[in-house]
Design an enzyme around this catalytic site. Sequence first.
Site, PDB file in Angstrom:
ATOM      1  CG  HIS A  83     -23.871  60.474  17.854  1.00 16.31           C
ATOM      2  ND1 HIS A  83     -22.819  59.756  17.480  1.00 16.31           N
ATOM      3  CD2 HIS A  83     -23.828  61.248  18.534  1.00 16.31           C
ATOM      4  CE1 HIS A  83     -21.773  60.683  18.194  1.00 16.31           C
ATOM      5  NE2 HIS A  83     -22.639  61.359  18.886  1.00 16.31           N
TER       6      HIS A  83
ATOM      7  CG  ASP B 183     -22.239  57.600  14.905  1.00 15.83           C
ATOM      8  OD1 ASP B 183     -23.294  58.225  14.466  1.00 15.83           O
ATOM      9  OD2 ASP B 183     -21.589  57.678  16.194  1.00 15.83           O
TER      10      ASP B 183
ATOM     11  N   GLY C 286     -20.122  67.248  22.146  1.00 16.05           N
ATOM     12  CA  GLY C 286     -19.878  68.482  21.235  1.00 16.05           C
ATOM     13  C   GLY C 286     -18.860  68.154  20.209  1.00 16.05           C
ATOM     14  CG  ASN C 287     -14.678  67.310  21.124  1.00 14.16           C
ATOM     15  OD1 ASN C 287     -14.432  67.538  22.514  1.00 14.16           O
ATOM     16  ND2 ASN C 287     -13.721  67.882  20.137  1.00 14.16           N
ATOM     17  CB  SER C 288     -19.754  63.474  18.243  1.00 16.29           C
ATOM     18  OG  SER C 288     -19.755  62.897  19.574  1.00 16.29           O
TER      19      SER C 288
END
Length: 260
Positions: free
Chosen positions: A123, A153, A219-221
């Site tokens: 994503h 994902d 932002g951690n994704s």
Amino acid sequence: MSYDGYDETARAQWLRSPFISLAVALVAIVVAVASFVRQQSALDAANVAELHAKRVERELRFVHEDNDQLAGRIRSTERELRVTPIAARALKSVFTISAGRHFGTAFVAWRGADGTYLITAAHVVAGHDGPVTLARKSGEWQGEIVRRDRKNDLALVRVEGRPDGAPPLWQKPLRAKPKTGEQLLLVGSPYGLSGTVTTGVVSRVTRRMIQTDAAANPGNSGGPAVNRKGRVVGVLLAGGGESINFAVRIERVCKVLRGC
């Protein structure tokens, strides 16, 4: 002249004198006071002993509380001492990835003959077909998206060469799944703040996902979830709040992105 009769009469009068009654009353009062003093002294001694026991109990409780706090600080320090080198190693391989207006985290997974491969969340690069930017304090590198797995994902990015000499974090997945309560580190770029490390524990493990209470934000994704042995056990994908965040298990990442 005999004074016997007089003496007997005088003695009888003296015995009937009010001074005798007063003396007897005074003696009775003295005895009562003495008895009261003895009783009061006994009560005071008991009260003093009780107060002393309570004071000792309170002091012991304070000592136990101080010991518990000290033990907590020691445990926290021990965790920090273990976390610091693990985080330092992981940080060398983690980048902020930008894809158009979207940003997230990517980490160096492995190297091949044609370049370095990094893993991120699908994503983060959704709807973006051009090159992506991988940034650290030391510079920026351009990469291309070579694989997407929207179902899980996940996405794979290739960069030519060895960006910043970052070592790969990929290791053969552990056979044993993470256990609830184990310590976990999340490394990433929440709100674009690169090089951020948060810690927590594994809250729950399913066949596909790891739930953790380690703090994560947008932002951690795409960032790695690392256990206390320094092994990547998952890739952070989503969160429902500061203490409810999810990472896909590295076994699935291995299967869908590397075919292992």
